[in-house]
Design a protein around this motif. Structure first.
Motif, PDB file in Angstrom:
ATOM      1  N   ARG A  21      20.226 -31.626  16.572  1.00  0.00           N
ATOM      2  CA  ARG A  21      20.158 -30.306  17.213  1.00  0.00           C
ATOM      3  C   ARG A  21      20.630 -29.186  16.299  1.00  0.00           C
ATOM      4  O   ARG A  21      20.863 -28.076  16.765  1.00  0.00           O
ATOM      5  N   GLU A  22      20.749 -29.472  15.003  1.00  0.00           N
ATOM      6  CA  GLU A  22      21.306 -28.482  14.078  1.00  0.00           C
ATOM      7  C   GLU A  22      20.380 -28.258  12.898  1.00  0.00           C
ATOM      8  O   GLU A  22      19.583 -29.121  12.506  1.00  0.00           O
ATOM      9  N   LEU A  23      20.553 -27.070  12.328  1.00  0.00           N
ATOM     10  CA  LEU A  23      20.020 -26.714  11.016  1.00  0.00           C
ATOM     11  C   LEU A  23      21.211 -26.350  10.141  1.00  0.00           C
ATOM     12  O   LEU A  23      22.170 -25.741  10.631  1.00  0.00           O
ATOM     13  N   ALA A  24      21.149 -26.713   8.881  1.00  0.00           N
ATOM     14  CA  ALA A  24      22.263 -26.418   7.975  1.00  0.00           C
ATOM     15  C   ALA A  24      21.760 -25.604   6.786  1.00  0.00           C
ATOM     16  O   ALA A  24      20.678 -25.873   6.247  1.00  0.00           O
ATOM     17  N   VAL A  25      22.551 -24.606   6.414  1.00  0.00           N
ATOM     18  CA  VAL A  25      22.259 -23.779   5.240  1.00  0.00           C
ATOM     19  C   VAL A  25      23.429 -23.919   4.282  1.00  0.00           C
ATOM     20  O   VAL A  25      24.589 -23.728   4.671  1.00  0.00           O
ATOM     21  N   LEU A  26      23.117 -24.251   3.045  1.00  0.00           N
ATOM     22  CA  LEU A  26      24.139 -24.437   2.016  1.00  0.00           C
ATOM     23  C   LEU A  26      24.394 -23.098   1.334  1.00  0.00           C
ATOM     24  O   LEU A  26      23.476 -22.498   0.757  1.00  0.00           O
ATOM     25  N   LEU A  27      25.614 -22.607   1.456  1.00  0.00           N
ATOM     26  CA  LEU A  27      25.994 -21.317   0.881  1.00  0.00           C
ATOM     27  C   LEU A  27      26.809 -21.547  -0.385  1.00  0.00           C
ATOM     28  O   LEU A  27      27.724 -22.374  -0.413  1.00  0.00           O
ATOM     29  N   PHE A  66      16.638 -16.610   7.411  1.00  0.00           N
ATOM     30  CA  PHE A  66      17.421 -16.158   8.556  1.00  0.00           C
ATOM     31  C   PHE A  66      18.810 -15.697   8.117  1.00  0.00           C
ATOM     32  O   PHE A  66      19.292 -14.633   8.526  1.00  0.00           O
ATOM     33  N   VAL A  67      19.476 -16.503   7.263  1.00  0.00           N
ATOM     34  CA  VAL A  67      20.807 -16.141   6.803  1.00  0.00           C
ATOM     35  C   VAL A  67      20.760 -14.897   5.930  1.00  0.00           C
ATOM     36  O   VAL A  67      21.655 -14.038   5.975  1.00  0.00           O
ATOM     37  N   ARG A  74      21.872 -13.270   9.323  1.00  0.00           N
ATOM     38  CA  ARG A  74      23.179 -13.894   9.149  1.00  0.00           C
ATOM     39  C   ARG A  74      23.628 -14.715  10.360  1.00  0.00           C
ATOM     40  O   ARG A  74      23.950 -15.877  10.229  1.00  0.00           O
ATOM     41  N   THR A  75      23.646 -14.128  11.584  1.00  0.00           N
ATOM     42  CA  THR A  75      24.196 -14.826  12.751  1.00  0.00           C
ATOM     43  C   THR A  75      23.194 -14.837  13.899  1.00  0.00           C
ATOM     44  O   THR A  75      22.243 -14.037  13.955  1.00  0.00           O
ATOM     45  N   VAL A  76      23.435 -15.743  14.833  1.00  0.00           N
ATOM     46  CA  VAL A  76      22.567 -15.860  16.011  1.00  0.00           C
ATOM     47  C   VAL A  76      22.647 -14.615  16.903  1.00  0.00           C
ATOM     48  O   VAL A  76      21.617 -14.148  17.393  1.00  0.00           O
ATOM     49  N   GLY A 116       9.679 -12.169   6.064  1.00  0.00           N
ATOM     50  CA  GLY A 116      10.096 -11.919   7.429  1.00  0.00           C
ATOM     51  C   GLY A 116      11.589 -12.132   7.632  1.00  0.00           C
ATOM     52  O   GLY A 116      12.384 -12.051   6.704  1.00  0.00           O
ATOM     53  N   ARG A 117      11.943 -12.454   8.878  1.00  0.00           N
ATOM     54  CA  ARG A 117      13.351 -12.616   9.231  1.00  0.00           C
ATOM     55  C   ARG A 117      13.747 -14.072   9.455  1.00  0.00           C
ATOM     56  O   ARG A 117      14.857 -14.356   9.858  1.00  0.00           O
ATOM     57  N   GLY A 118      12.861 -14.986   9.296  1.00  0.00           N
ATOM     58  CA  GLY A 118      13.188 -16.397   9.453  1.00  0.00           C
ATOM     59  C   GLY A 118      13.264 -16.868  10.886  1.00  0.00           C
ATOM     60  O   GLY A 118      13.800 -17.945  11.156  1.00  0.00           O
TER      61      GLY A 118
END
Length: 386
Positions: A32-38, A108-109, A113-115, A231-233
């Motif tokens: 149920r997750e997506l992960a972005v490596l920063l 998106f990030v 950045r945030t939901v 776009g915005r992702g």
């Protein structure tokens, strides 16, 4: 021997020291997750599939985002579209909802950045497109999807519709023009919006709002040359209208009209009931009077027959026992007339003494005193009770 004792201790200490390091190197992504490596706050990679992944410790960090569909429902008063004019001059209040998801975590990030920021952008575009689309269409197009025939509303009986339709038809049953028929049917029976032909309908209007909002969200979120054209992702899945209602002033006026209509219907129903009640009472009273008259007539007939039988019985009895009856009645008359201290002075030819005169004398007896012509001149003096 002592060396063997210290091996487990050394392994345990090593594991304790390595565990924090492993947590800083490994991470798990669920279904149920997506992960972005920063890396230093900038997205460098994304993980969209569940599993175990590695990262550089102390340099890279993991930002977790929801993979599920996100729902925004504009039920809050500040999120509703108020005083939205339709193309036919009706002012309505509209509650809009939208379903979206994150399609490109890295973009998106970079842009949102945030939901909560993403939800704010979705709300902004959806509300704007919904307002623009509603103002260019009639109210009937927004609330209806087909041209199916609308039935009565407000729980009104079907006979009211039939009565209103009959008012718009001629005496021979010929229908008048469509405009006359529409004017004859009350607005609360069949609203004017139900009589307008539908060209687009609510479904197509919702599709147009969704496409316009998707196009707006797909535009570049920033003027950065590295992210232009991406776009915005996020992806707008669906939009809709959960509630459409008139503004409070129009609702109050419509409610007053509904109350007036209900009162008119109630008054008409009461009047018809009173008329029906009076008809029943009049018919019942007429039946009662008829029954009473027939009863009295039959009673009089029976009474007349009974009186006739009584008279006939009296006459028959008198014919059979006439002399005895006359004798008894005469004695009763004597008893009533000659009782008490009353003194009567009667002549010898009185009808009351007729029976006494007709009796034979008991025998000769001396008559002292007067001469032979005394009876013609002597009055009989009788005393009651002697």
């Amino acid at each position: 021997m002592n060396t063997r004792r210290w091996i487990p201790v050394a392994v345990g200490v090593a594991l304790i020291l390595i565990a924090p390091l492993m947590r800083s190197v490994c991470y798990v992504v669920t279904e149920r997750e997506l992960a972005v490596l920063l890396q230093f706050g900038q997205p460098v990679a994304s993980r969209t599939e569940p599993g175990l992944y590695f990262k550089l410790p102390f340099i890279q960090e993991v930002l977790r985002l929801p993979k599920t569909l996100q729902v925004w429902h504009g039920t809050h008063e500040s999120e509703k579209l108020v005083d939205v004019p339709t193309a036919d001059g009706k002012k309505v209040e509209v509650t809009v909802w939208a379903v979206w998801r994150i399609s490109d975590p890295v973009q998106f990030v970079r842009t949102l950045r945030t939901v909560p920021n993403a939800e704010s952008r979705v709300k902004e575009f959806v509300r704007s497109m919904a307002r623009d689309t509603i103002t260019t269409n009639n109210l009937a197009e927004i609330v209806r999807s087909t041209n199916r025939k609308m039935t009565y509303t407000l729980g009104l009986p079907p006979e009211m519709v039939a009565a209103a339709t009959a008012a718009a038809t001629g005496p021979a049953g010929d229908a008048k023009s469509a405009s006359s028929l529409d004017q004859a049917i009350p607005d609360f029976v069949v609203p004017p919006e139900a009589r307008e032909p539908i060209h687009l309908g609510r479904t197509k209007i919702m599709d147009a709002i969704r496409l316009d909002a998707q196009h707006g969200l797909a535009q570049d979120g920033k003027n950065d040359a590295q992210i232009q054209g991406r776009g915005r992702g996020i992806e707008l899945v669906d939009v809709g209208l959960s509630r459409i209602e008139f503004v409070p002033q129009v609702r109050e006026a419509a409610f007053d009209r509904a109350v007036s209509l209900m009162e008119a219907i109630a008054a008409k129903t009461i009047a018809e009931g009173q008329q029906r009640k009076q008809e029943i009472l009049n018919r019942t009273q007429a039946e009662v009077q008829k029954i009473e008259g027939e009863g009295k007539q039959e009673a009089n007939i029976l009474k007349g027959k009974a009186d006739a039988d009584i008279i006939d019985a009296y006459a028959k009895a008198i014919r059979e026992t006439g002399e005895f009856y006359t004798f008894v009645r005469t004695l009763e008359a004597y008893k009533e007339a000659l009782k008490g201290d009353t003194r009567l002075i009667l002549t010898t030819d009185s009808s009351l003494l007729r029976m006494i005169k007709s009796l034979d004398p008991p025998g000769p007896r001396p008559t002292p005193g007067p001469t032979a012509d005394a009876p013609s001149r002597t009055a009989a003096s009788l005393s009651a009770g002697k």
